[in-house]
Design a protein around this motif. Structure first.
Motif, PDB file in Angstrom:
ATOM      1  N   PHE A  31       0.868  -1.172   0.000  1.00  0.00           N
ATOM      2  CA  PHE A  31       0.000   0.000   0.000  1.00  0.00           C
ATOM      3  C   PHE A  31       0.912   1.231   0.000  1.00  0.00           C
ATOM      4  O   PHE A  31       1.668   1.444   0.954  1.00  0.00           O
ATOM      5  CB  PHE A  31      -0.900   0.030   1.230  1.00  0.00           C
ATOM      6  CG  PHE A  31      -1.755  -1.189   1.439  1.00  0.00           C
ATOM      7  CD1 PHE A  31      -1.944  -2.134   0.438  1.00  0.00           C
ATOM      8  CD2 PHE A  31      -2.379  -1.394   2.663  1.00  0.00           C
ATOM      9  CE1 PHE A  31      -2.742  -3.250   0.641  1.00  0.00           C
ATOM     10  CE2 PHE A  31      -3.181  -2.505   2.885  1.00  0.00           C
ATOM     11  CZ  PHE A  31      -3.366  -3.440   1.874  1.00  0.00           C
ATOM     12  N   ARG A  32       0.831   2.037  -1.038  1.00  0.00           N
ATOM     13  CA  ARG A  32       1.691   3.218  -1.177  1.00  0.00           C
ATOM     14  C   ARG A  32       0.853   4.478  -0.971  1.00  0.00           C
ATOM     15  O   ARG A  32      -0.205   4.630  -1.583  1.00  0.00           O
ATOM     16  CB  ARG A  32       2.357   3.227  -2.564  1.00  0.00           C
ATOM     17  CG  ARG A  32       3.414   2.150  -2.698  1.00  0.00           C
ATOM     18  CD  ARG A  32       3.760   1.801  -4.137  1.00  0.00           C
ATOM     19  NE  ARG A  32       4.081   2.919  -5.001  1.00  0.00           N
ATOM     20  CZ  ARG A  32       5.287   3.485  -5.127  1.00  0.00           C
ATOM     21  NH1 ARG A  32       6.311   3.034  -4.400  1.00  0.00           N
ATOM     22  NH2 ARG A  32       5.482   4.484  -5.971  1.00  0.00           N
ATOM     23  N   LEU A  33       1.328   5.378  -0.113  1.00  0.00           N
ATOM     24  CA  LEU A  33       0.589   6.605   0.202  1.00  0.00           C
ATOM     25  C   LEU A  33       1.511   7.812   0.083  1.00  0.00           C
ATOM     26  O   LEU A  33       2.627   7.801   0.608  1.00  0.00           O
ATOM     27  CB  LEU A  33       0.028   6.558   1.623  1.00  0.00           C
ATOM     28  CG  LEU A  33      -0.937   5.416   1.960  1.00  0.00           C
ATOM     29  CD1 LEU A  33      -0.194   4.320   2.720  1.00  0.00           C
ATOM     30  CD2 LEU A  33      -2.089   5.936   2.804  1.00  0.00           C
ATOM     31  N   GLY A  84      -7.847  10.099   4.386  1.00  0.00           N
ATOM     32  CA  GLY A  84      -8.783  10.800   3.524  1.00  0.00           C
ATOM     33  C   GLY A  84      -8.591  10.510   2.057  1.00  0.00           C
ATOM     34  O   GLY A  84      -8.915  11.347   1.211  1.00  0.00           O
ATOM     35  N   LEU A  85      -8.086   9.312   1.739  1.00  0.00           N
ATOM     36  CA  LEU A  85      -7.790   8.935   0.356  1.00  0.00           C
ATOM     37  C   LEU A  85      -8.611   7.720  -0.063  1.00  0.00           C
ATOM     38  O   LEU A  85      -8.936   6.868   0.769  1.00  0.00           O
ATOM     39  CB  LEU A  85      -6.302   8.603   0.197  1.00  0.00           C
ATOM     40  CG  LEU A  85      -5.308   9.729   0.464  1.00  0.00           C
ATOM     41  CD1 LEU A  85      -3.891   9.187   0.462  1.00  0.00           C
ATOM     42  CD2 LEU A  85      -5.462  10.832  -0.582  1.00  0.00           C
ATOM     43  N   PRO A  86      -8.915   7.603  -1.343  1.00  0.00           N
ATOM     44  CA  PRO A  86      -9.572   6.387  -1.836  1.00  0.00           C
ATOM     45  C   PRO A  86      -8.554   5.268  -1.991  1.00  0.00           C
ATOM     46  O   PRO A  86      -7.363   5.516  -2.210  1.00  0.00           O
ATOM     47  CB  PRO A  86     -10.115   6.818  -3.197  1.00  0.00           C
ATOM     48  CG  PRO A  86      -9.138   7.849  -3.659  1.00  0.00           C
ATOM     49  CD  PRO A  86      -8.711   8.601  -2.414  1.00  0.00           C
ATOM     50  N   ALA A  87      -9.016   4.041  -1.879  1.00  0.00           N
ATOM     51  CA  ALA A  87      -8.143   2.881  -2.099  1.00  0.00           C
ATOM     52  C   ALA A  87      -8.129   2.583  -3.595  1.00  0.00           C
ATOM     53  O   ALA A  87      -9.017   1.927  -4.134  1.00  0.00           O
ATOM     54  CB  ALA A  87      -8.636   1.678  -1.316  1.00  0.00           C
ATOM     55  N   VAL A  88      -7.110   3.085  -4.281  1.00  0.00           N
ATOM     56  CA  VAL A  88      -6.943   2.879  -5.717  1.00  0.00           C
ATOM     57  C   VAL A  88      -6.025   1.680  -5.925  1.00  0.00           C
ATOM     58  O   VAL A  88      -4.963   1.590  -5.295  1.00  0.00           O
ATOM     59  CB  VAL A  88      -6.346   4.132  -6.383  1.00  0.00           C
ATOM     60  CG1 VAL A  88      -6.017   3.874  -7.845  1.00  0.00           C
ATOM     61  CG2 VAL A  88      -7.304   5.307  -6.238  1.00  0.00           C
ATOM     62  N   PHE A  89      -6.420   0.768  -6.794  1.00  0.00           N
ATOM     63  CA  PHE A  89      -5.634  -0.428  -7.063  1.00  0.00           C
ATOM     64  C   PHE A  89      -4.969  -0.315  -8.426  1.00  0.00           C
ATOM     65  O   PHE A  89      -5.608   0.035  -9.418  1.00  0.00           O
ATOM     66  CB  PHE A  89      -6.517  -1.680  -7.026  1.00  0.00           C
ATOM     67  CG  PHE A  89      -6.931  -2.081  -5.644  1.00  0.00           C
ATOM     68  CD1 PHE A  89      -6.286  -3.110  -4.972  1.00  0.00           C
ATOM     69  CD2 PHE A  89      -7.965  -1.414  -4.997  1.00  0.00           C
ATOM     70  CE1 PHE A  89      -6.653  -3.467  -3.684  1.00  0.00           C
ATOM     71  CE2 PHE A  89      -8.340  -1.765  -3.706  1.00  0.00           C
ATOM     72  CZ  PHE A  89      -7.681  -2.790  -3.050  1.00  0.00           C
ATOM     73  N   THR A 132      -0.268  11.817  -7.395  1.00  0.00           N
ATOM     74  CA  THR A 132      -0.021  10.790  -8.399  1.00  0.00           C
ATOM     75  C   THR A 132      -0.598   9.436  -7.966  1.00  0.00           C
ATOM     76  O   THR A 132      -0.497   9.045  -6.804  1.00  0.00           O
ATOM     77  CB  THR A 132       1.469  10.596  -8.760  1.00  0.00           C
ATOM     78  OG1 THR A 132       2.118   9.786  -7.805  1.00  0.00           O
ATOM     79  CG2 THR A 132       2.182  11.912  -8.931  1.00  0.00           C
ATOM     80  N   LYS A 133      -1.172   8.750  -8.951  1.00  0.00           N
ATOM     81  CA  LYS A 133      -1.746   7.431  -8.668  1.00  0.00           C
ATOM     82  C   LYS A 133      -0.671   6.416  -8.329  1.00  0.00           C
ATOM     83  O   LYS A 133      -0.864   5.556  -7.474  1.00  0.00           O
ATOM     84  CB  LYS A 133      -2.553   6.939  -9.881  1.00  0.00           C
ATOM     85  CG  LYS A 133      -3.751   7.800 -10.239  1.00  0.00           C
ATOM     86  CD  LYS A 133      -4.579   7.202 -11.350  1.00  0.00           C
ATOM     87  CE  LYS A 133      -3.793   6.887 -12.595  1.00  0.00           C
ATOM     88  NZ  LYS A 133      -3.108   8.066 -13.180  1.00  0.00           N
ATOM     89  N   ARG A 134       0.463   6.509  -9.015  1.00  0.00           N
ATOM     90  CA  ARG A 134       1.527   5.530  -8.797  1.00  0.00           C
ATOM     91  C   ARG A 134       1.932   5.460  -7.333  1.00  0.00           C
ATOM     92  O   ARG A 134       2.185   4.380  -6.802  1.00  0.00           O
ATOM     93  CB  ARG A 134       2.765   5.905  -9.629  1.00  0.00           C
ATOM     94  CG  ARG A 134       2.739   5.434 -11.048  1.00  0.00           C
ATOM     95  CD  ARG A 134       4.013   5.828 -11.762  1.00  0.00           C
ATOM     96  NE  ARG A 134       4.185   7.265 -11.843  1.00  0.00           N
ATOM     97  CZ  ARG A 134       5.283   7.855 -12.313  1.00  0.00           C
ATOM     98  NH1 ARG A 134       6.303   7.139 -12.697  1.00  0.00           N
ATOM     99  NH2 ARG A 134       5.370   9.168 -12.379  1.00  0.00           N
ATOM    100  N   ALA A 135       2.014   6.624  -6.706  1.00  0.00           N
ATOM    101  CA  ALA A 135       2.484   6.681  -5.319  1.00  0.00           C
ATOM    102  C   ALA A 135       1.343   6.636  -4.317  1.00  0.00           C
ATOM    103  O   ALA A 135       1.566   6.777  -3.123  1.00  0.00           O
ATOM    104  CB  ALA A 135       3.318   7.932  -5.101  1.00  0.00           C
ATOM    105  N   ASN A 136       0.121   6.426  -4.786  1.00  0.00           N
ATOM    106  CA  ASN A 136      -1.055   6.324  -3.908  1.00  0.00           C
ATOM    107  C   ASN A 136      -1.938   5.181  -4.385  1.00  0.00           C
ATOM    108  O   ASN A 136      -3.111   5.359  -4.703  1.00  0.00           O
ATOM    109  CB  ASN A 136      -1.851   7.638  -3.922  1.00  0.00           C
ATOM    110  CG  ASN A 136      -1.115   8.779  -3.265  1.00  0.00           C
ATOM    111  OD1 ASN A 136      -1.157   8.953  -2.052  1.00  0.00           O
ATOM    112  ND2 ASN A 136      -0.415   9.563  -4.075  1.00  0.00           N
ATOM    113  N   SER A 137      -1.345   4.002  -4.453  1.00  0.00           N
ATOM    114  CA  SER A 137      -2.086   2.857  -4.976  1.00  0.00           C
ATOM    115  C   SER A 137      -1.656   1.571  -4.295  1.00  0.00           C
ATOM    116  O   SER A 137      -0.593   1.486  -3.683  1.00  0.00           O
ATOM    117  CB  SER A 137      -1.885   2.735  -6.491  1.00  0.00           C
ATOM    118  OG  SER A 137      -0.518   2.542  -6.806  1.00  0.00           O
TER     119      SER A 137
END
Length: 252
Positions: free
Chosen positions: A35-37, A72-77, A42-47
């Protein structure tokens, strides 16, 4: 023809290099997934990404949803070939939308041409590079400090390219060297200067740097719909290694 095992090894090594090359602000490992936050930049670093081939998906969506919600972020896969097919199906069944299909391209580094004289490659990002890159990529002002911190936290040898035109910086890109492969990231040309060979000059300068630094191959990531970039990279000898795409929660 390569074996499935060899193909999986290539995906895994390229995924590991890319994670290292674009570090997240926070990283949590979970049963073969990561899990990257990074504050939503950027999606790459928050997915959420699979680290192990076929890593089990049971409970991963629930754990990721809870963790990202704390920030406060969505869980993007982000689903590469390392993710099991049931992960993509489970997310689709839960209403997650298929988003931003992308390609990972690679090529051997041989017979790399000399770089354009207007392309300057530096070992550290200058203020000109940081600000110019942020402007060319449309990085929002409230994300710029985080972006700069992420760039400056890259641990592996890194090259920062600036392309000059009549004394003005109009193109930017970075390359990261790890285990004999150089990764190219965020090649950006300022609006008004695109479509005139400047992207080619930037890529050429970074490939030359990688070859001089001992790399034997190069890789990069590009959106599948970015036809001009795909044409450029294919003309430079890059070929598709694998595909990936994102799944975003309902309403996002």
């Amino acid at each position: 023809m390569s074996s499935p095992h060899a193909a999986t090894d290539l995906v895994r090594t390229l995924e590991e290099r890319a994670f290292n090359a674009w570090p997240a602000h926070q990283t949590v490992f979970h049963q073969g997934w990561v899990f990257r936050l990074s504050g939503g930049f950027t999606k790459r670093a928050n997915s959420v990404n699979a680290l192990e081939p076929g890593a089990p998906f049971g409970g991963v969506r629930e754990a990721a949803t809870a963790l990202y919600a704390r920030y406060g972020l969505p869980a993007v896969f982000r689903l590469s070939p390392l993710a099991p097919p049931e992960a993509d199906q489970a997310l689709a069944d839960a209403g997650y939308a298929h988003f931003d299909p992308s390609l990972v391209l690679h090529r051997p580094l041989a017979n790399v041409a000399r770089p354009d004289a207007n392309a300057v490659v530096m070992p550290m990002p200058s203020t000109t590079w940081l600000d110019g890159f942020a402007d060319a990529n449309g990085v929002a002002p409230h994300h710029r400090a985080l972006h700069h911190a992420m760039v400056q936290s890259i641990a592996q040898p890194t090259a920062f390219a600036v392309l000059q035109d009549q004394g003005h910086a109009v193109g930017f890109g970075l390359a990261v060297l790890e285990r004999g492969a150089v990764g190219l990231f965020d090649i950006a040309v300022a609006p008004g200067h695109r479509g005139s060979g400047r992207g080619r000059a930037l890529v050429g300068a970074l490939l030359h740097w990688g070859a001089q630094a001992g790399a034997s191959s190069a890789y990069l990531q590009v959106r599948a719909q970015n036809t001009p970039a795909l044409r450029l990279y294919e003309s430079l000898g890059f070929r598709v290694a694998y595909h990936y795409h994102y799944r975003v929660p309902p309403g996002r």
